[in-house]
Each structure stands twice: as structure tokens, then as C-alpha cells.
Design a protein around this motif. Structure first.
Motif, PDB file in Angstrom:
ATOM      1  N   GLU A  37      16.411 -44.843 -23.012  1.00  0.00           N
ATOM      2  CA  GLU A  37      16.455 -44.325 -24.377  1.00  0.00           C
ATOM      3  C   GLU A  37      17.901 -44.151 -24.844  1.00  0.00           C
ATOM      4  N   LEU A  38      18.175 -44.613 -26.072  1.00  0.00           N
ATOM      5  CA  LEU A  38      19.515 -44.462 -26.631  1.00  0.00           C
ATOM      6  C   LEU A  38      19.821 -42.979 -26.814  1.00  0.00           C
ATOM      7  N   THR A  39      21.049 -42.611 -26.551  1.00  0.00           N
ATOM      8  CA  THR A  39      21.409 -41.198 -26.593  1.00  0.00           C
ATOM      9  C   THR A  39      22.762 -41.029 -27.253  1.00  0.00           C
ATOM     10  N   ASP A  40      22.966 -39.841 -27.838  1.00  0.00           N
ATOM     11  CA  ASP A  40      24.274 -39.497 -28.379  1.00  0.00           C
ATOM     12  C   ASP A  40      25.009 -38.536 -27.456  1.00  0.00           C
ATOM     13  N   ASN A  41      24.484 -38.371 -26.239  1.00  0.00           N
ATOM     14  CA  ASN A  41      25.064 -37.488 -25.238  1.00  0.00           C
ATOM     15  C   ASN A  41      25.827 -38.343 -24.234  1.00  0.00           C
ATOM     16  N   LEU A  42      27.160 -38.329 -24.306  1.00  0.00           N
ATOM     17  CA  LEU A  42      27.971 -39.204 -23.457  1.00  0.00           C
ATOM     18  C   LEU A  42      27.881 -38.810 -21.991  1.00  0.00           C
ATOM     19  N   SER A  43      27.883 -37.521 -21.694  1.00  0.00           N
ATOM     20  CA  SER A  43      27.825 -37.100 -20.294  1.00  0.00           C
ATOM     21  C   SER A  43      26.514 -37.537 -19.644  1.00  0.00           C
ATOM     22  N   GLN A  44      25.429 -37.479 -20.380  1.00  0.00           N
ATOM     23  CA  GLN A  44      24.144 -37.921 -19.835  1.00  0.00           C
ATOM     24  C   GLN A  44      24.162 -39.418 -19.552  1.00  0.00           C
ATOM     25  N   ALA A  45      24.735 -40.203 -20.483  1.00  0.00           N
ATOM     26  CA  ALA A  45      24.806 -41.640 -20.275  1.00  0.00           C
ATOM     27  C   ALA A  45      25.711 -41.996 -19.100  1.00  0.00           C
ATOM     28  N   LEU A  46      26.834 -41.283 -18.956  1.00  0.00           N
ATOM     29  CA  LEU A  46      27.727 -41.550 -17.820  1.00  0.00           C
ATOM     30  C   LEU A  46      27.066 -41.183 -16.504  1.00  0.00           C
ATOM     31  N   THR A  47      26.341 -40.073 -16.478  1.00  0.00           N
ATOM     32  CA  THR A  47      25.635 -39.679 -15.253  1.00  0.00           C
ATOM     33  C   THR A  47      24.621 -40.730 -14.855  1.00  0.00           C
ATOM     34  N   ARG A  48      23.882 -41.256 -15.837  1.00  0.00           N
ATOM     35  CA  ARG A  48      22.892 -42.286 -15.545  1.00  0.00           C
ATOM     36  C   ARG A  48      23.566 -43.559 -15.056  1.00  0.00           C
ATOM     37  N   ALA A  49      24.710 -43.915 -15.669  1.00  0.00           N
ATOM     38  CA  ALA A  49      25.412 -45.124 -15.253  1.00  0.00           C
ATOM     39  C   ALA A  49      25.981 -44.989 -13.849  1.00  0.00           C
ATOM     40  N   LEU A  50      26.525 -43.824 -13.504  1.00  0.00           N
ATOM     41  CA  LEU A  50      27.067 -43.619 -12.152  1.00  0.00           C
ATOM     42  C   LEU A  50      25.961 -43.649 -11.111  1.00  0.00           C
ATOM     43  N   ALA A  51      24.800 -43.096 -11.477  1.00  0.00           N
ATOM     44  CA  ALA A  51      23.692 -43.106 -10.526  1.00  0.00           C
ATOM     45  C   ALA A  51      23.177 -44.519 -10.289  1.00  0.00           C
ATOM     46  N   ALA A  52      23.216 -45.351 -11.326  1.00  0.00           N
ATOM     47  CA  ALA A  52      22.732 -46.720 -11.180  1.00  0.00           C
ATOM     48  C   ALA A  52      23.764 -47.639 -10.536  1.00  0.00           C
ATOM     49  N   HIS A  53      25.035 -47.211 -10.545  1.00  0.00           N
ATOM     50  CA  HIS A  53      26.097 -48.033  -9.976  1.00  0.00           C
ATOM     51  C   HIS A  53      26.066 -47.900  -8.454  1.00  0.00           C
ATOM     52  N   ARG A  54      26.022 -49.001  -7.769  1.00  0.00           N
ATOM     53  CA  ARG A  54      25.952 -48.987  -6.300  1.00  0.00           C
ATOM     54  C   ARG A  54      27.346 -48.788  -5.715  1.00  0.00           C
ATOM     55  N   MET A  55      27.562 -47.643  -5.122  1.00  0.00           N
ATOM     56  CA  MET A  55      28.851 -47.321  -4.513  1.00  0.00           C
ATOM     57  C   MET A  55      28.808 -47.592  -3.006  1.00  0.00           C
ATOM     58  N   ARG A  56      29.956 -47.799  -2.504  1.00  0.00           N
ATOM     59  CA  ARG A  56      30.077 -47.907  -1.036  1.00  0.00           C
ATOM     60  C   ARG A  56      29.929 -46.527  -0.419  1.00  0.00           C
ATOM     61  N   GLU A  57      29.400 -46.476   0.757  1.00  0.00           N
ATOM     62  CA  GLU A  57      29.181 -45.189   1.415  1.00  0.00           C
ATOM     63  C   GLU A  57      30.482 -44.463   1.713  1.00  0.00           C
ATOM     64  N   THR A  58      31.581 -45.212   1.805  1.00  0.00           N
ATOM     65  CA  THR A  58      32.867 -44.581   2.137  1.00  0.00           C
ATOM     66  C   THR A  58      33.589 -44.039   0.909  1.00  0.00           C
ATOM     67  N   ILE A  59      33.044 -44.238  -0.278  1.00  0.00           N
ATOM     68  CA  ILE A  59      33.699 -43.801  -1.514  1.00  0.00           C
ATOM     69  C   ILE A  59      32.954 -42.594  -2.068  1.00  0.00           C
ATOM     70  N   GLU A  60      33.700 -41.520  -2.339  1.00  0.00           N
ATOM     71  CA  GLU A  60      33.127 -40.298  -2.919  1.00  0.00           C
ATOM     72  C   GLU A  60      33.465 -40.256  -4.417  1.00  0.00           C
ATOM     73  N   THR A  61      32.453 -40.053  -5.226  1.00  0.00           N
ATOM     74  CA  THR A  61      32.626 -40.047  -6.680  1.00  0.00           C
ATOM     75  C   THR A  61      32.266 -38.674  -7.230  1.00  0.00           C
ATOM     76  N   THR A  62      33.133 -38.141  -8.078  1.00  0.00           N
ATOM     77  CA  THR A  62      32.877 -36.852  -8.727  1.00  0.00           C
ATOM     78  C   THR A  62      32.953 -37.041 -10.245  1.00  0.00           C
ATOM     79  N   PHE A  63      32.169 -36.247 -10.927  1.00  0.00           N
ATOM     80  CA  PHE A  63      32.129 -36.327 -12.392  1.00  0.00           C
ATOM     81  C   PHE A  63      32.124 -34.905 -12.952  1.00  0.00           C
ATOM     82  N   GLU A  64      33.079 -34.608 -13.851  1.00  0.00           N
ATOM     83  CA  GLU A  64      33.211 -33.269 -14.436  1.00  0.00           C
ATOM     84  C   GLU A  64      33.362 -33.386 -15.957  1.00  0.00           C
ATOM     85  N   VAL A  65      32.811 -32.395 -16.643  1.00  0.00           N
ATOM     86  CA  VAL A  65      32.888 -32.325 -18.113  1.00  0.00           C
ATOM     87  C   VAL A  65      33.617 -31.046 -18.480  1.00  0.00           C
TER      88      VAL A  65
END
Length: 412
Positions: free
Chosen positions: A263-291
Motif C-alpha cells: 500500500e502506498l504510504t506518506d510515512n517515510l519511516s514505515q516505507a524505509l522499515t519495510r524496505a530494510l526488512a525486504a533487503h537481504r543483508m549478509r549475516e555479518t552486517i548489522e543494520t540500525t535505523f533511527e528516526v
């Protein structure tokens, strides 16, 4: 002798009567001035005449058509009203009347006639008052009254305005609903077309990239088998392999964007959270997201471009920087927002164009930032990693995405 003496006395008496003025005889008639003074004195001592309202009519001044003294109720649109009145019987002198319609007349109207004529009364409640007096006397202490009610047309009533207001609300709601349905239909058509393009790209473009990659891999194996990997042809083949690999990665990202049917959203943090969750990261890389700050909704098209910038920065950090930590920060100010992606990888010299040969990620990010009216800042060094930051003002976002077409509105 006696006869002579009588004749002399008779003549003397006639002469005496002719010299004496006669005494006036009392008369029943009086002079006119004296009569007027007497009548004025009599009138001053009498009470003012009483007044009665005889009736009313809406079509004639000859006489009343109704003598009812109940509150007079006139139908809407009544053009004429004639009210008849008179003094109590027994008064023979000349009379004067004065009347007023309280709520309509600003002052009394004095007239010798015994009727009052009104035309085109406005809707409302009124009260007719009539008083009388004799010439030179006082006005009646008590006025004759009659309640008058002029009805309103239906379109002049308060409930008509309420009905109009309710109808306007219902019509506005219906129009908004139809507009939303039309917009959803247009968006559905656009999303369906995006999915078709994504499927075609996956079935044709990705298959072609895979075939080219296999052929280049086979050619590189031939160079290695003949110990000719240092020849100019082998180096050109390796560069072609690198470019095809990059194009494959870019094509996968574009296909993922096209197939993103969330669903299209006007909430940028929600869209970024969804994109990071869908992005396949390497197990050795730690990703943090703060607003930071209070989040402000922005247009979905701007959300799409900023998410793509963040994805591209994360992809470059994973693929080229050999980073172990990636920190994504979203900062909201009073009039702008800032999105930054920072890693602790090996970094590179921004001015060194050789490191960017065959890669188009940075120009694409710069182009997306330009479309939003913002600025992209790239900071990198061999010791401190790389940081990609984009700053966009809310006013620039509204100005750049103020489109009526649904396609640019959703960021395609």
C-alpha cells in the motif's frame, strides 16, 4: 273738562315711552363665540373614545371579509392586507385615528380614515395597534390590538436550510467517494502495468543478462586456461563481466521496485522499515535505523524516491564497502528532512573516477535527489567509511510533486 284732562295725559305718556330704550327680552340663542367656548369646555371634560378592530380583508377596501379577532395568520406570498377599525358607537364628533404595526412600522400613522392598508409584508410576527381621539382631545389610553402572523415560504424556513446543508454534505461525500474510486482505479491500472513491465523484464532482460554473463564467464575461463588473463582482451572481458554484474543488480532492484505492490504510504519511516526488512543483508552486517524529530507526512512520490536512494546506498555499502555496520538515520526538522546512510567500510576517494567505472548508482541517486528539489552529499574516506546524505525541504517536495496525473504522483 274731564275729557280734556284725559287727552292731555295720554299724549304725555306716548312722548315719554318714545324717549326710554326698551329692556331686552331674554333669548335662548347664544353668540357663536360663546357657543364654541362652551363646547370646548364640555369636550375637555369627556373621556377619549374607545377603538375596536372590526375585521380584515386581503382583497377589498370596501369592508372586512373576516371579522375574526383571533390571531391573523396570512399565507406565504400574501400581497395585500387591509385592517378595518372604528370608535365605539355614540360618538357624533369628528374623530382621528392613529395606528402602527409593531415590528414593521417605525412610527405611528395618523389618518381620518378607518382602515390601514399594507402591501407585501415580510415574514414574521407583528401586532396591530389602533388608537382614536376627538378633535382637540387626548389619544385613547388603551389601544385596540390584533396579532398578525405572515407565514414564510418553504425555502425561507430554517429546516429548508438544514435540508440544503445535509444535501450538500451528502453530495460532497458522494463526489469524494467517486473521486477516490476513480483514483484507486487509475492507481490499479498503473500498478498492473508496472507488474507487467516487471514480468517482461524478468523474463527477457534478466535472461539475456544471464546468458551474457555465462558467455563472459566461459571466455574468462578460456583466458585462464591459456594463462592469458593479463592480456588486454582478458582485461576487457573482465570489465565487461563487472558491468554485466552491475547491470544485473540494477535490473533486479528495478524489478523489485516495480513489483512492490504494498500500500502506498506518506510515512517515510514505515516505507524505509519495510524496505530494510525486504533487503537481504549478509549475516555479518548489522543494520540500525533511527528516526529523530516529529515525523511529517509527505507525498508518496517523494517517499518512493527517498526509499530508492536509501536502498541504493545500502546496496553499495554491502557490495563494495565490505562494511560490518550500516546506520540509517532519518531526521525531521521544522522545514526539511535529512536521510543519511553511513557505513564503516573501506570507503573510497570521491574524486577518483576510476573506482566508479561501470557503476551508475551515484548518478541515479543524484538524479532522484534533484527531482525532489534536494541535494545529495557523498562523504567517504578509506578510514571512516562512506556516508550518503540527502536533504530536502518540505516546500521543495510539495512544489516538485504538485502534479494532477496519478502516474507521477505515485513516483513511477
Amino acid at each position: 273738562m274731564y275729557f280734556v284732562l284725559a287727552g292731555v295725559l295720554l299724549l304725555a305718556g306716548r312722548e315719554l315711552r318714545s324717549q326710554i330704550a326698551p329692556y331686552p327680552t331674554p333669548s335662548t340663542e347664544m353668540p357663536s363665540a360663546g357657543r364654541d367656548r362652551t363646547e370646548a369646555v364640555a369636550l375637555a371634560g369627556t373621556s377619549p373614545p374607545a377603538v375596536v378592530i372590526r375585521g380584515w380583508s386581503t382583497s377589498s377596501e370596501v369592508g372586512p371579509t373576516s371579522e375574526s379577532l383571533e390571531p391573523l395568520v396570512l399565507n406565504a406570498g400574501n400581497r395585500d392586507l387591509v385592517i378595518f377599525f372604528d370608535a365605539t358607537p355614540g360618538r357624533k364628533t369628528d374623530l382621528e385615528f392613529r395606528y402602527r404595526l409593531t415590528g414593521y412600522d417605525p412610527d405611528w400613522t395618523v389618518t381620518p380614515s378607518k382602515l390601514a392598508h399594507y402591501r407585501r409584508l415580510s415574514p414574521g410576527h407583528f401586532e396591530m395597534e389602533v388608537e382614536a381621539r376627538e378633535a382637540g382631545g387626548q389619544w385613547s389610553a388603551t389601544a385596540a390590538t390584533l396579532k398578525v402572523v405572515q407565514r414564510r415560504f418553504f425555502y425561507q424556513t430554517w429546516y429548508f436550510y438544514v435540508l440544503v446543508g445535509v444535501a450538500m454534505v451528502l453530495i460532497g461525500t458522494q463526489l469524494l467517494s467517486q473521486r477516490d474510486q476513480l483514483l484507486k482505479g487509475e492507481m490499479g491500472i498503473v500498478l498492473e502495468e508496472r507488474n507487467r513491465i516487471a514480468s517482461d523484464c524478468h523474463d527477457t532482460l534478466m535472461a539475456g543478462f544471464a546468458a551474457i554473463s555465462w558467455q563472459l564467464e566461459a571466455t574468462a575461463k578460456l583466458f585462464r586456461d591459456t594463462h592469458a588473463e593479463l592480456t588486454p582482451a582478458a582485461k576487457s572481458c573482465e570489465l565487461a563481466r563487472s558491468m554485466v554484474s552491475h547491470c544485473q543488480a540494477e535490473a533486479r532492484r528495478i524489478i523489485w521496485d516495480l513489483r512492490d505492490t504494498e500500500e502506498l504510504t506518506d510515512n517515510l519511516s514505515q516505507a524505509l522499515t519495510r524496505a530494510l526488512a525486504a533487503h537481504r543483508m549478509r549475516e555479518t552486517i548489522e543494520t540500525t535505523f533511527e528516526v529523530y524529530g516529529d515525523e511529517t507526512p509527505i507525498a508518496p512520490g517523494a517517499v518512493h524516491h527517498l526509499v530508492c536512494i536509501g536502498q541504493e546506498a545500502i546496496t553499495n555499502a554491502v557490495r563494495h564497502a565490505q562494511a560490518t555496520n550500516i546506520h540509517v538515520a532519518l531526521r525531521y526538522g521544522t522545514d526539511s528532512l535529512n536521510l543519511s546512510v553511513k557505513d564503516d567500510g573501506k570507503g573510497f576517494h570521491v574524486s577518483d573516477t576510476s573506482t566508479r567505472t561501470g557503476h551508475f548508482g551515484i548518478p541515479v541517486m543524484q538524479e532522484r535527489a534533484r527531482k525532489l528539489g534536494g541535494a545529495l552529499k557523498l562523504t567517504s574516506s578509506a578510514q571512516s567509511g562512506t556516508e550518503v546524505a540527502v536533504t530536502v525541504s518540505f516546500q521543495a517536495i510539495d512544489r516538485s510533486l504538485k502534479q494532477r496525473d496519478v502516474v507521477p504522483w505515485i513516483g513511477v
